[in-house]
Design an enzyme around this catalytic site. Structure first.
Site, PDB file in Angstrom:
ATOM      1  N   ASN A  59     -35.783   8.347   6.135  1.00  0.00           N
ATOM      2  CA  ASN A  59     -34.930   7.304   6.727  1.00  0.00           C
ATOM      3  C   ASN A  59     -35.428   5.714   6.734  1.00  0.00           C
ATOM      4  O   ASN A  59     -35.190   4.654   6.492  1.00  0.00           O
ATOM      5  CB  ASN A  59     -34.776   7.477   8.180  1.00  0.00           C
ATOM      6  CG  ASN A  59     -33.769   8.761   8.476  1.00  0.00           C
ATOM      7  OD1 ASN A  59     -32.925   8.907   7.407  1.00  0.00           O
ATOM      8  ND2 ASN A  59     -34.134   9.341   9.487  1.00  0.00           N
ATOM      9  N   ASP A 106     -31.520   4.288  -1.806  1.00  0.00           N
ATOM     10  CA  ASP A 106     -30.545   5.005  -1.412  1.00  0.00           C
ATOM     11  C   ASP A 106     -30.264   6.148  -1.949  1.00  0.00           C
ATOM     12  O   ASP A 106     -29.928   7.363  -1.348  1.00  0.00           O
ATOM     13  CB  ASP A 106     -29.220   4.179  -1.481  1.00  0.00           C
ATOM     14  CG  ASP A 106     -28.169   4.746  -0.509  1.00  0.00           C
ATOM     15  OD1 ASP A 106     -28.160   5.161   0.552  1.00  0.00           O
ATOM     16  OD2 ASP A 106     -26.874   4.983  -1.157  1.00  0.00           O
ATOM     17  N   ASP A 109     -33.633   8.756  -1.112  1.00  0.00           N
ATOM     18  CA  ASP A 109     -34.118   9.262   0.290  1.00  0.00           C
ATOM     19  C   ASP A 109     -33.886  10.462   0.408  1.00  0.00           C
ATOM     20  O   ASP A 109     -34.626  11.545   1.090  1.00  0.00           O
ATOM     21  CB  ASP A 109     -33.331   8.332   0.991  1.00  0.00           C
ATOM     22  CG  ASP A 109     -31.889   8.244   1.188  1.00  0.00           C
ATOM     23  OD1 ASP A 109     -31.428   9.006   0.119  1.00  0.00           O
ATOM     24  OD2 ASP A 109     -31.290   7.306   1.686  1.00  0.00           O
ATOM     25  N   ARG A 114     -35.875  16.410   0.604  1.00  0.00           N
ATOM     26  CA  ARG A 114     -36.060  17.890   0.274  1.00  0.00           C
ATOM     27  C   ARG A 114     -37.486  18.033  -0.305  1.00  0.00           C
ATOM     28  O   ARG A 114     -37.746  19.200  -0.010  1.00  0.00           O
ATOM     29  CB  ARG A 114     -34.775  17.979  -0.949  1.00  0.00           C
ATOM     30  CG  ARG A 114     -33.532  18.266  -0.505  1.00  0.00           C
ATOM     31  CD  ARG A 114     -32.255  18.349  -1.504  1.00  0.00           C
ATOM     32  NE  ARG A 114     -32.383  17.242  -2.603  1.00  0.00           N
ATOM     33  CZ  ARG A 114     -31.477  16.178  -2.228  1.00  0.00           C
ATOM     34  NH1 ARG A 114     -30.615  16.464  -1.054  1.00  0.00           N
ATOM     35  NH2 ARG A 114     -31.264  15.309  -2.894  1.00  0.00           N
ATOM     36  N   ASP A 127     -28.295   7.318   6.606  1.00  0.00           N
ATOM     37  CA  ASP A 127     -27.877   7.041   5.154  1.00  0.00           C
ATOM     38  C   ASP A 127     -26.715   6.260   4.983  1.00  0.00           C
ATOM     39  O   ASP A 127     -26.261   5.100   4.702  1.00  0.00           O
ATOM     40  CB  ASP A 127     -28.035   7.991   4.401  1.00  0.00           C
ATOM     41  CG  ASP A 127     -27.783   7.694   2.927  1.00  0.00           C
ATOM     42  OD1 ASP A 127     -26.583   7.631   2.517  1.00  0.00           O
ATOM     43  OD2 ASP A 127     -28.787   7.439   2.104  1.00  0.00           O
ATOM     44  N   HIS A 128     -25.599   7.033   5.676  1.00  0.00           N
ATOM     45  CA  HIS A 128     -24.181   6.456   5.297  1.00  0.00           C
ATOM     46  C   HIS A 128     -23.913   5.242   6.537  1.00  0.00           C
ATOM     47  O   HIS A 128     -23.316   4.414   6.119  1.00  0.00           O
ATOM     48  CB  HIS A 128     -23.094   7.695   5.874  1.00  0.00           C
ATOM     49  CG  HIS A 128     -23.282   8.582   4.863  1.00  0.00           C
ATOM     50  ND1 HIS A 128     -23.988   8.602   3.508  1.00  0.00           N
ATOM     51  CD2 HIS A 128     -22.426   9.735   4.544  1.00  0.00           C
ATOM     52  CE1 HIS A 128     -23.938   9.800   2.987  1.00  0.00           C
ATOM     53  NE2 HIS A 128     -22.691  10.382   3.578  1.00  0.00           N
ATOM     54  N   ASP A 131     -25.190   2.354   4.482  1.00  0.00           N
ATOM     55  CA  ASP A 131     -24.211   2.243   3.449  1.00  0.00           C
ATOM     56  C   ASP A 131     -23.059   1.170   4.119  1.00  0.00           C
ATOM     57  O   ASP A 131     -22.473   0.453   3.370  1.00  0.00           O
ATOM     58  CB  ASP A 131     -23.897   3.337   2.732  1.00  0.00           C
ATOM     59  CG  ASP A 131     -24.798   4.232   2.083  1.00  0.00           C
ATOM     60  OD1 ASP A 131     -25.908   3.419   1.768  1.00  0.00           O
ATOM     61  OD2 ASP A 131     -24.620   5.229   1.767  1.00  0.00           O
TER      62      ASP A 131
END
Length: 408
Positions: A59, A106, A109, A114, A127-128, A131
């Site tokens: 993040n 973007d 991340d 992972r 994230d979204h 965006d």
């Protein structure tokens, strides 16, 4: 402090404990059909993620990426506040580099999550959510790179970015899958935007304002004689967005509803929320006494863009927590009131600017409160930190695939 908090909704009003329990069902699913991603960018992103230290939270990478675009907007306000220019050549290269870095961060991340075993539902929401805000921020930067100025060309760019993002979010809510087609906004369109910034830096933004017949010699005559190349490009992009994206989103939702034996027609009223947002913005701007005339468009777009960010972030939250589709947000109220007041002719330039400034403060404060409270509740429930990595059980978040069929 308690008296101030009493004016804001409680955390349970934003997301209930029962809804948080549904985060245990979370599994990130995405399909990316882009050939650019498959054959080029995927390898670049896999290399780029190795440049980040393992202690850096995903993040924090996302937020850092967004900051590049915020810096670009600050440069616009300081150097080219009319969004037209021409500005110095380096400014346009800064726009392109900022967009490219945002895109890189973007896309990295999730790989960092992972890589460090720190994947979580909060990552998708964060994230979204960034965006969604970037739809307006990047739109302002790109309009400046094209030299669109304080005009309806700039407004059209914002409408395109927000509409495409809203339809994608609505689609993901119903299908459970983030679908990126063979030509999609985060990849091909962003690549074009970056190259367009560099072109403006080399030849100047005036290259986008030649007659359409000169800029598009093969098809330029299909457009009105008074149209510039920029007008033609926007028209073509709108048509491509409607038929190549929005209608495909509708078809995918229809297919998902059919598979799940639900009514597709019952989902269509959910689109009214975006159209109410767009119509409110259009009516207010069309009847405004000061926003376009006195160069207050950026303030208006930041206000509207923050309200849009809240609209779609609530949909993402509902998707993650399996809550009903949200049909209303209080941050739409200033936009609707501004549209009504301007349409009725109740504003003077001074009162309209004051109303816009107050609306901007209200929308930003309301958004920040919602975001901070929801993030805090996610972190408490999941036992994680937002901007740092805490040892935790990993929640699987597989890589987006290129061949995997849609999962409804």
């Amino acid at each position: 402090m308690e008296s101030i908090r009493s004016y804001f909704p409680s955390g349970d009003e934003y997301v209930t404990e029962d809804a948080l329990k549904n985060l245990r069902n979370y599994k990130y699913r995405a399909v990316d059909k882009s050939f650019l991603t498959k054959y080029l960018y995927r390898h670049y992103w896999e290399w780029a993620v190795t440049l980040f230290p393992r202690w850096m939270a995903p993040n924090l990478i996302t937020l850092t990426g967004l900051s590049f675009e915020v810096i670009d907007v600050a440069l616009v306000l300081l150097i080219m506040p009319d969004l037209e220019g021409p500005g110095p050549a380096w400014l346009y290269f800064a726009f392109g580099i900022g967009m490219w870095l945002y895109s890189t961060f973007d896309n990295v991340d999730g790989k960092q999550a992972r890589r460090t075993g720190s994947s979580s539902p909060l990552g998708e929401l964060f994230d979204h959510g960034c965006d969604a805000l970037n739809c307006t921020i990047a739109g302002i930067v790109e309009a400046s790179a094209f030299g669109c100025g304080i005009s309806w060309q700039t407004v059209t760019i914002i409408f395109m970015t927000t509409a495409s993002f809203f339809f994608s979010t609505w689609e993901e809510y119903h299908t459970g899958v983030l679908y990126l087609g063979y030509v999609n906004g985060p990849t091909e369109i962003l690549t074009f935007a970056v190259l367009a910034c560099f072109a403006s830096g080399i030849w100047g933004p005036q290259i986008w304002h030649v007659p359409a017949t000169q800029g598009l010699p093969l098809i330029g005559r299909l457009f009105p004689a008074t149209w510039e190349l920029m007008d033609a490009l926007l028209a073509l992009t709108v048509v491509a967005m409607v038929f190549g994206h929005c209608l495909i989103c509708c078809w995918n939702v229809y297919a998902a509803c059919k598979e799940q034996k639900r009514s597709f027609w019952a989902t269509l009223p959910q689109l009214v929320q975006y159209f109410a947002f767009a119509v409110s913005c259009y009516v207010w701007l069309r009847n405004s006494t000061t926003i376009l005339v006195d160069n207050h468009l950026v303030l208006f777009l930041i206000t509207a863009g923050t309200a849009f960010g809240r609209i779609v972030s609530k949909i993402i939250l509902a998707h993650l927590t399996e809550m009903p589709f949200p049909s209303y947000t209080v941050q739409m109220v200033p936009l609707a009131l501004g549209a009504v007041f301007s349409w009725l002719g109740l504003f003077t330039p001074r009162t309209e600017l004051a109303f816009l400034a107050i609306s901007s403060v209200f929308v930003v404060v309301a958004y920040l409160h919602w975001a901070l409270v929801v993030i805090e509740r996610f972190c408490e429930f999941l036992g994680i930190n937002c901007l740092s990595i805490r040892p935790q059980p990993d929640i699987e978040r597989p890589e987006p695939t290129h061949e995997e069929p849609r999962v409804y």
